[in-house]
Design a protein around this motif. Structure first.
Motif, PDB file in Angstrom:
ATOM      1  N   THR A   1       6.770   1.267 -11.875  1.00 14.07           N
ATOM      2  CA  THR A   1       5.377   1.480 -11.507  1.00 14.07           C
ATOM      3  C   THR A   1       4.600   0.238 -11.938  1.00 14.07           C
ATOM      4  O   THR A   1       5.018  -0.491 -12.854  1.00 14.07           O
ATOM      5  CB  THR A   1       4.767   2.709 -12.196  1.00 14.07           C
ATOM      6  OG1 THR A   1       4.774   2.490 -13.613  1.00 14.07           O
ATOM      7  CG2 THR A   1       5.549   3.972 -11.869  1.00 14.07           C
TER       8      THR A   1
ATOM      9  N   GLU B   1      -4.385  -3.090  -7.378  1.00  9.21           N
ATOM     10  CA  GLU B   1      -5.132  -2.014  -6.726  1.00  9.21           C
ATOM     11  C   GLU B   1      -5.248  -2.226  -5.225  1.00  9.21           C
ATOM     12  O   GLU B   1      -5.088  -3.332  -4.720  1.00  9.21           O
ATOM     13  CB  GLU B   1      -6.555  -1.934  -7.321  1.00  9.21           C
ATOM     14  CG  GLU B   1      -6.581  -1.495  -8.778  1.00  9.21           C
ATOM     15  CD  GLU B   1      -8.002  -1.470  -9.325  1.00  9.21           C
ATOM     16  OE1 GLU B   1      -8.930  -1.898  -8.603  1.00  9.21           O
ATOM     17  OE2 GLU B   1      -8.176  -1.036 -10.479  1.00  9.21           O
ATOM     18  N   ILE B   2      -5.551  -1.136  -4.529  1.00  9.91           N
ATOM     19  CA  ILE B   2      -5.861  -1.200  -3.108  1.00  9.91           C
ATOM     20  C   ILE B   2      -7.377  -1.176  -2.965  1.00  9.91           C
ATOM     21  O   ILE B   2      -8.050  -0.343  -3.570  1.00  9.91           O
ATOM     22  CB  ILE B   2      -5.252   0.000  -2.347  1.00  9.91           C
ATOM     23  CG1 ILE B   2      -3.727   0.022  -2.506  1.00  9.91           C
ATOM     24  CG2 ILE B   2      -5.631  -0.047  -0.873  1.00  9.91           C
ATOM     25  CD1 ILE B   2      -3.080   1.287  -1.962  1.00  9.91           C
TER      26      ILE B   2
ATOM     27  N   GLU C   1       9.461   5.016  -0.892  1.00 10.24           N
ATOM     28  CA  GLU C   1       9.808   3.635  -0.529  1.00 10.24           C
ATOM     29  C   GLU C   1      11.095   3.197  -1.234  1.00 10.24           C
ATOM     30  O   GLU C   1      11.898   2.446  -0.671  1.00 10.24           O
ATOM     31  CB  GLU C   1       8.654   2.689  -0.869  1.00 10.24           C
ATOM     32  CG  GLU C   1       7.333   3.049  -0.199  1.00 10.24           C
ATOM     33  CD  GLU C   1       7.464   3.225   1.302  1.00 10.24           C
ATOM     34  OE1 GLU C   1       7.647   2.228   2.013  1.00 10.24           O
ATOM     35  OE2 GLU C   1       7.382   4.389   1.776  1.00 10.24           O
TER      36      GLU C   1
ATOM     37  N   GLU D   1       0.824  -1.218   0.000  1.00  6.25           N
ATOM     38  CA  GLU D   1       0.000   0.000   0.000  1.00  6.25           C
ATOM     39  C   GLU D   1       0.858   1.267   0.000  1.00  6.25           C
ATOM     40  O   GLU D   1       0.576   2.224  -0.742  1.00  6.25           O
ATOM     41  CB  GLU D   1      -0.937  -0.008   1.215  1.00  6.25           C
ATOM     42  CG  GLU D   1      -2.048  -1.048   1.146  1.00  6.25           C
ATOM     43  CD  GLU D   1      -1.578  -2.466   1.463  1.00  6.25           C
ATOM     44  OE1 GLU D   1      -2.315  -3.422   1.156  1.00  6.25           O
ATOM     45  OE2 GLU D   1      -0.461  -2.621   2.015  1.00  6.25           O
ATOM     46  N   ASP D   2       1.927   1.299   0.805  1.00  4.15           N
ATOM     47  CA  ASP D   2       2.811   2.467   0.826  1.00  4.15           C
ATOM     48  C   ASP D   2       3.546   2.618  -0.504  1.00  4.15           C
ATOM     49  O   ASP D   2       3.792   3.742  -0.961  1.00  4.15           O
ATOM     50  CB  ASP D   2       3.831   2.343   1.964  1.00  4.15           C
ATOM     51  CG  ASP D   2       3.213   2.604   3.335  1.00  4.15           C
ATOM     52  OD1 ASP D   2       2.077   3.129   3.381  1.00  4.15           O
ATOM     53  OD2 ASP D   2       3.855   2.264   4.352  1.00  4.15           O
TER      54      ASP D   2
ATOM     55  N   LYS E   1      -7.340   1.245   8.118  1.00  4.10           N
ATOM     56  CA  LYS E   1      -7.402   2.080   6.923  1.00  4.10           C
ATOM     57  C   LYS E   1      -7.747   1.277   5.674  1.00  4.10           C
ATOM     58  O   LYS E   1      -8.538   1.714   4.831  1.00  4.10           O
ATOM     59  CB  LYS E   1      -6.078   2.801   6.710  1.00  4.10           C
ATOM     60  CG  LYS E   1      -6.054   3.705   5.472  1.00  4.10           C
ATOM     61  CD  LYS E   1      -4.747   4.481   5.370  1.00  4.10           C
ATOM     62  CE  LYS E   1      -4.748   5.395   4.138  1.00  4.10           C
ATOM     63  NZ  LYS E   1      -3.476   6.187   4.052  1.00  4.10           N
ATOM     64  N   TYR E   2      -7.145   0.098   5.553  1.00  4.55           N
ATOM     65  CA  TYR E   2      -7.273  -0.637   4.301  1.00  4.55           C
ATOM     66  C   TYR E   2      -8.234  -1.818   4.316  1.00  4.55           C
ATOM     67  O   TYR E   2      -8.557  -2.362   3.256  1.00  4.55           O
ATOM     68  CB  TYR E   2      -5.885  -1.138   3.875  1.00  4.55           C
ATOM     69  CG  TYR E   2      -4.937  -0.014   3.541  1.00  4.55           C
ATOM     70  CD1 TYR E   2      -5.175   0.823   2.455  1.00  4.55           C
ATOM     71  CD2 TYR E   2      -3.811   0.232   4.330  1.00  4.55           C
ATOM     72  CE1 TYR E   2      -4.312   1.864   2.155  1.00  4.55           C
ATOM     73  CE2 TYR E   2      -2.940   1.275   4.022  1.00  4.55           C
ATOM     74  CZ  TYR E   2      -3.194   2.094   2.929  1.00  4.55           C
ATOM     75  OH  TYR E   2      -2.343   3.131   2.651  1.00  4.55           O
TER      76      TYR E   2
ATOM     77  N   LYS F   1       2.371   1.747  -3.416  1.00  6.40           N
ATOM     78  CA  LYS F   1       1.391   2.290  -4.362  1.00  6.40           C
ATOM     79  C   LYS F   1       1.153   3.779  -4.131  1.00  6.40           C
ATOM     80  O   LYS F   1       0.944   4.542  -5.073  1.00  6.40           O
ATOM     81  CB  LYS F   1       0.054   1.544  -4.211  1.00  6.40           C
ATOM     82  CG  LYS F   1       0.019   0.182  -4.857  1.00  6.40           C
ATOM     83  CD  LYS F   1      -0.073   0.237  -6.377  1.00  6.40           C
ATOM     84  CE  LYS F   1      -1.388   0.808  -6.841  1.00  6.40           C
ATOM     85  NZ  LYS F   1      -1.510   0.776  -8.315  1.00  6.40           N
ATOM     86  N   THR F   2       1.189   4.184  -2.866  1.00  6.05           N
ATOM     87  CA  THR F   2       0.861   5.567  -2.507  1.00  6.05           C
ATOM     88  C   THR F   2       2.004   6.531  -2.807  1.00  6.05           C
ATOM     89  O   THR F   2       1.780   7.645  -3.310  1.00  6.05           O
ATOM     90  CB  THR F   2       0.501   5.651  -1.009  1.00  6.05           C
ATOM     91  OG1 THR F   2      -0.571   4.741  -0.743  1.00  6.05           O
ATOM     92  CG2 THR F   2       0.088   7.056  -0.620  1.00  6.05           C
ATOM     93  N   ASP F   3       3.242   6.135  -2.501  1.00 10.09           N
ATOM     94  CA  ASP F   3       4.402   7.013  -2.689  1.00 10.09           C
ATOM     95  C   ASP F   3       5.633   6.165  -3.003  1.00 10.09           C
ATOM     96  O   ASP F   3       6.461   5.916  -2.131  1.00 10.09           O
ATOM     97  CB  ASP F   3       4.634   7.867  -1.437  1.00 10.09           C
ATOM     98  CG  ASP F   3       5.666   8.972  -1.652  1.00 10.09           C
ATOM     99  OD1 ASP F   3       6.330   8.980  -2.725  1.00 10.09           O
ATOM    100  OD2 ASP F   3       5.822   9.820  -0.752  1.00 10.09           O
TER     101      ASP F   3
END
Length: 310
Positions: free
Chosen positions: A245, A269-270, A220, A211-212, A306-307, A214-216
């Protein structure tokens, strides 16, 4: 080999040809024949064997090996691509072994691995009990990628039904029943996480999440560079990001994974778990998480509230 042949292309073609032969063989096997049990955990019989696990004991780890540990469908191929891309930027080093898992293949593979130049990128879905003890003795640095269990389960379900080397399922409900009890290939998600949690305080483990990433992704990637001591310039780091990516990897998946490209890189996807989980199943997995991972470092890192909640 003629002077016009590209070694990189030739190796990739050999790997894909072998993959195709494996797939054709798998199509003739029953779901039961596609799995076997070793030390209480199920493995894909067409890719793993007891002889290979035993031969693994002769593997000689190195301090500069790059070990990637993931439960299935938690970002394995993504992490492999990132590390190979970083080493290419640093040393112009092409991957010298295919991207198959550490435990896949014939027993003689470890002799081949022992002959490969450093640094070697090694990836595995194995539990801490079943992986080569040499990796711990050499204090090899370990990159562990986590993914929230609900998305991991849904991704694993689709992967199982679209990858001929894994037993397929008649329905999501049937798969969920096996997933929640750990009766799937590579065993329980929760036991797996708890086993590797023991190594977090050793100073040689970096824990990241799907998840991290995917987010930024760039943030990472910087953590990975710091962890391994890779001195990448901002320009090199940007190249790594562009080539790793999810969309970039999916676009090139037919080159890297042949006909299975869209199987390995489906959505990435998340929150896709909401497409299949019933409310009852969601609550059942919530309870499982609460019992096994709540209050652990892994559990905190996953950011379950959160997820994994509606």
């Amino acid at each position: 080999m003629s002077g016009s042949e590209d070694p990189k292309q030739t190796n990739r073609e050999k790997f894909q040809a072998e993959m195709q032969r494996t797939l054709e063989k798998a199509k003739t096997m029953t779901p039961e024949e596609l799995k076997f049990s070793y030390k209480g955990i199920l493995y894909p019989s067409i890719l793993c064997s007891e002889a290979t696990f035993q031969a693994m004991e002769g593997f000689e780890a190195r301090e500069d090996d790059v070990l990637i540990i993931t439960y299935p469908k938690c970002g394995t191929n993504w992490a492999i691509k990132i590390l190979h891309q970083m080493l290419f930027e640093l040393h112009n080093k092409e991957p010298t072994i295919d991207q198959a898992m550490f435990e896949f293949g014939k027993p003689e593979k470890y002799k081949y691995l022992n002959e490969q130049p450093s640094p070697r990128v090694i990836s595995s879905h194995l539990t801490h009990e079943n992986i080569s003890k040499s990796l711990f003795e050499k204090k090899t640095k370990i990159l562990i990628i986590l993914r929230n269990p609900k998305d991991a389960a849904v991704s694993y379900y689709h992967f199982s039904n679209n990858n001929p080397v894994l037993p397929s399922y008649s329905s999501w409900d049937a798969f969920f029943k096996d997933f929640i009890t750990g009766d799937v290939i590579y065993g329980s998600y929760f036991d797996y996480a708890l086993g590797w949690e023991k190594y977090l305080d050793g100073g040689n483990v970096l824990l990241l999440t799907f998840e991290d990433m995917k987010t930024d992704l760039i943030a990472e990637l910087k953590k990975i560079c710091d962890f391994y001591g890779f001195s990448l310039t901002d320009e090199q780091l940007q190249k790594v990001q562009e080539n790793t990516t999810f969309q970039s990897m999916k676009d090139k998946s037919s080159e890297s994974h042949g006909n299975l490209g869209n199987v390995f890189f489906r959505k990435g996807e998340i929150g896709d778990w909401k497409s299949l989980f019933t409310e009852e199943q969601s609550k059942e997995l919530d309870a499982k998480f609460e019992k096994h991972l709540a209050g652990t470092k892994f559990g905190e890192k996953i950011n379950y509230p959160k997820y994994c909640t509606y």
